[in-house]
Design an enzyme around this catalytic site. Sequence first.
Site: not given
Length: 679
Positions: A81, A341
């Site tokens: 680029e 429980s």
Amino acid sequence: MLRRSGLIWAVVALTALAAARDGFDAWVAATDLPPLTPELGVEVVARDGSLLRAFQVSDGRWRLDPGPVDPGFVALLLGYEDRRFYDHAGVDPWAVLRAGGQALRAGHIVSGGSTLTMQVARLLEEGPTGKVSGKIRQARVALALERRLSKPEILQLYLELAPYGGNLEGVRAASLAYFGKEPRRLTEAEAALLVALPQSPEARRPDRAPELARAARDRVLALMAARGVLAPDRVRAAQSEAIPSRRRAFPALAPHLAARLMRAKPGAIRIETTIDAALQRAAERLAARAVSGLAGQVSAGIVLADHQTGEILAEVGAANWRDGESDGFVDMTQALRSPGSTLKPFVYALAFDEGLAHPETLIEDRPMAFGSWRPQNFDRQFRGTITMREALWQSLNLPVVQLTQAIGPARLLATLRRAGARVVLPGGQPGLAVALGGLGISLEDLVAAYAGLARLGRPITLSAEPGLAQPRSEPLFSAVSAWQVMDILSGLTPPPGAAPNRLAWKTGTSYGNRDALAVGFDGRHVAGVWLGRPDGTPVPGAFGGELAAPILFELFDRLKRAPDPLPPPPPATLMVDNPHLPQPLQRYRPRDAVFAETAPDAPELTFPPDGAEVEAPGGALAVKLRGGTPPFTWLADGRPVALALRARETVLQLPGPGFVALSVIDAKGRSAGVQLRLR
């Protein structure tokens, strides 16, 4: 004269050039720049830094902090680029001249003259790409950016903003979506594809147009070979690599926890946790498998923690967090549910602590009334006279309700709160039913309470955030009492196929089969499993021992090959069978066991008072007693310290300094007790 005239014109020209330069500088300096800090999505990471879950930015795009990026990708990007990226000031005149010459020769645009900085300018403003006015604006912003930012900062913006198709922005989002990996290490084929896509992100999306994506990638590789950046054989190998054909989902481990932390930390971009990613995946698979064969909209919750450090290692809020039918959005590690429980061990520990009982003390399991309430055992059967150990093993209701009546339900609630648990009572006032699960508590808080039990009564705050887990100051009960309960729970028969004596554990099933739970620990880790429907609808046939317990044991199997051993008994532990216990501890008698006319003669500690902080040099403590029938048995933290004393005033030798639960039992089994702090 001509020489003088030429000098004047030279001065005029230089002045004009300087004025133009100054005007140009002023034009660039006056550029109104867009915001230079794009919004980034929040990421929640595991203890090793790997991504647990990422969140989109406010407009729905995936845009993340790039983090470490493969240097090979950056080299390809700049080579393709903008080869003079580190040399130009935002606009590359040579690239502009080259692009213009190519266009004149070909009669159409062959290549663009945009620098990487100009592309960043366009991405920041989301501006057009083709119009001359747009190019001029990009050039002006690029020149201004180069004056404001360093080259690495400009490159960072590109890595954050480059478009990759759909709602993907930035190299990291693209790498995760297309390759399922972080961009810190990319193959040359992967790097080339990520270089090619931003030029035409929608047309080249590999999940929609794989052939166009392949062609664009291969052009990047061919150009890099022509420019000598890549060797031809490496280019051929890269071109043979397959193009990803689908877009992958972003990681979403511990989704409920991640969302909760994000809400709690507005503005944070990276949130660290103590979660172990591998254990989290295993726990989520276990939760999904646990509900796969169950009818109805059943979900699951799991919490796994290191009780030595308090760090939460895995936390599953739902079996399928995306499933709306099972209310998968509800975090069942935080929801207040009945614990069934699973609170019974705490009642026994408190009773042992007060000197009311010992694991081998006998107690009656028979029909009895507590006011108008006549509780039943789960199977509606009664066992008669049994030991406390057997009563807890079988999770019987009548024995634990008797003990709760003796210690007081408020004492149980206070103990849970000292463990850091938030408990909610349906009626506002605690009753005896709290021992059977008649309150609301979250799974995470329940696991934290069991962490205190595993730590021999020393509670700790659990947390999934580094540095926030802290030991809590007040003990739950003595180390002796905690170990006695731990010893009982480790003797429970494990689920079929599980190794015996691996865990100290307990199950629970709430009223109407709405909740099935299992909680357990070894010498290092503690975990809890919940199954049920988030809306509280009963699940017929759902029992903690059958549904939750196998998941609990398998979770520990995934955690490690062998358990960490439970701690040995503290030195003061009384380890004898029932006939060798002190006479008052051989058989449980409630506080009101004697007739009312003898109640005024019950033992009463007149010194020291309850809650006092008392000087006890060398552990020697003077005590005074009123009432009761000698001989007297004195206990500290549940262990006898003086037997068969007839005097009502004596000096006891106690462990100290620190907190101690002191109690006395007379010949008729009546008791009195106080909580002290010895100095």
